[in-house]
Design an enzyme around this catalytic site. Structure first.
Site, short mmCIF file in Angstrom:
data_model
loop_
_atom_site.label_atom_id
_atom_site.label_comp_id
_atom_site.label_asym_id
_atom_site.label_seq_id
_atom_site.Cartn_x
_atom_site.Cartn_y
_atom_site.Cartn_z
N GLU A 143 39.46 37.78 52.19
CA GLU A 143 39.46 37.83 50.85
C GLU A 143 37.64 38.20 52.09
O GLU A 143 36.75 37.59 52.54
CB GLU A 143 38.98 37.49 49.65
CG GLU A 143 37.98 37.86 48.67
CD GLU A 143 38.51 37.36 47.32
OE1 GLU A 143 38.09 36.22 47.27
OE2 GLU A 143 37.93 38.23 45.99
N GLU A 241 39.76 38.99 37.98
CA GLU A 241 38.73 38.30 37.89
C GLU A 241 37.37 37.55 37.29
O GLU A 241 36.62 38.07 38.48
CB GLU A 241 38.91 37.60 39.38
CG GLU A 241 38.13 36.52 40.05
CD GLU A 241 38.45 36.03 41.95
OE1 GLU A 241 38.48 35.16 42.31
OE2 GLU A 241 38.18 37.15 42.46
O1 LIG Z 1 35.08 34.81 44.65
C1 LIG Z 1 36.43 34.98 44.57
O2 LIG Z 1 36.54 36.41 44.39
C2 LIG Z 1 37.30 34.79 44.88
O3 LIG Z 1 38.60 35.51 44.63
C3 LIG Z 1 38.22 33.53 45.57
O4 LIG Z 1 38.68 32.85 45.02
C4 LIG Z 1 36.93 32.28 45.27
O5 LIG Z 1 36.10 32.21 45.74
MG LIG Z 2 38.16 37.35 43.83
#
Ligand SMILES: O=C(O)C(=O)[C@H](O)CO
Ligand SMILES: [Mg+2]
Length: 259
Positions: A143, A241
């Site tokens: 990521e 998220e």
């Molecule tokens: O913060 C994020 O965007 C994430 O996806 C990670 O899993 C953790 O920091």
């Molecule tokens: Mg993330």
């Protein structure tokens, strides 16, 4: 609409962690992810997934000392042994949870660590993890996280950097984890970027910007972005998220109405 998953580290935090699985199911989700499974026994997590009919779509490799501010150890040359132990632990949990995707956090490079050494360490660690995951039929996600607001100093902070790493590692099971929130901060041009990067994207996450709250609180046009994912034929998971601006139930309009 894409296949949505709920991130239980950010959603349903009104409840204890183990109760969030049921709340996700009751809200209509069929899949979940969360930061780390390691503080709970595998069988307890498995039980929550099974009794709520949920799929676990992602978690992260052990990040080092999260409470002390560490955000992954993959670029740190003095932590290679710990990284490799973390890969084995993650595989144990992934087997138990039947989770096919694990994200590797690159970490924050200390000023004292030379960039070229951090990079070589990261390439070597990701190469090792990808080979182990390949044996397990798993995908390793990488990521890009914004270094402007949330994680100053994070070593992989652009999609170009992740793509450079994917090229250097050259393994079929390594993919970009494209988080719309981080990429809006660092790069913008979301729909065109996803279109270009689509063959390498293994997982998508989202939050609006600024604020990292639910869709509709900021500047991203989620209706159009989600429609583009459908149009492009993206078949992976898209995980919510974000930190709800009030409570989780009130933040789920985008889900109920299809953004
Ligand atoms: O913060 C994020 O965007 C994430 O996806 C990670 O899993 C953790 O920091
Ligand atoms: Mg993330």
């Amino acid at each position: 609409m894409p296949a949505f998953a709920a991130n239980l580290s950010m959603l349903f935090t009104e409840a204890d962690f183990m109760d969030r699985f049921r709340l996700a199911r009751e809200a209509g989700f069929s899949a979940v992810e969360y930061l780390f499974p390691y503080e709970w026994p595998e069988e307890d997590l498995r039980h929550e997934l099974d009794s709520n009919g949920l799929t676990q779509v992602l978690f992260n490799l052990p990040p080092g000392d999260w409470n002390a501010g560490e955000r992954g150890i993959a670029c740190l040359p003095d932590r290679v042994e710990e990284f490799r132990e973390g890969v084995e632990l993650a595989i144990r949990y992934a087997r138990a949870l039947d989770c096919r995707r694990v994200n590797c956090l690159a970490g924050i490079r200390p000023d004292s660590l030379e960039e070229s050494l951090a990079w070589q360490t990261l390439v070597d660690n990701v190469t090792h993890a990808a080979a182990r995951f390949e044996e397990e039929g798993m995908t390793l996600c990488l990521e890009a996280i914004n270094s402007r607001v949330d994680m100053p100093g994070f070593f992989l902070d652009t999609s170009a950097r992740v793509m450079q790493l994917i090229e250097a590692v050259d393994a079929d099971n390594v993919r970009l984890q494209y988080d719309l929130y981080h990429m809006q901060i660092m790069e913008g041009d979301l729909i065109r970027s996803v279109e270009c990067l689509l063959p390498w994207i293994g997982h998508i996450q989202f939050a609006d910007n600024p604020g990292r709250h639910e869709p509709g609180t900021g500047e991203i046009n989620f209706r159009n972005v989600f429609a583009a994912l459908d149009r492009l034929g993206y078949g992976g998971w898209v995980s919510a998220e974000y930190r709800p601006s009030h409570d989780t139930a009130a933040s789920l309009d985008w889900f109920r109405k299809g953004a």
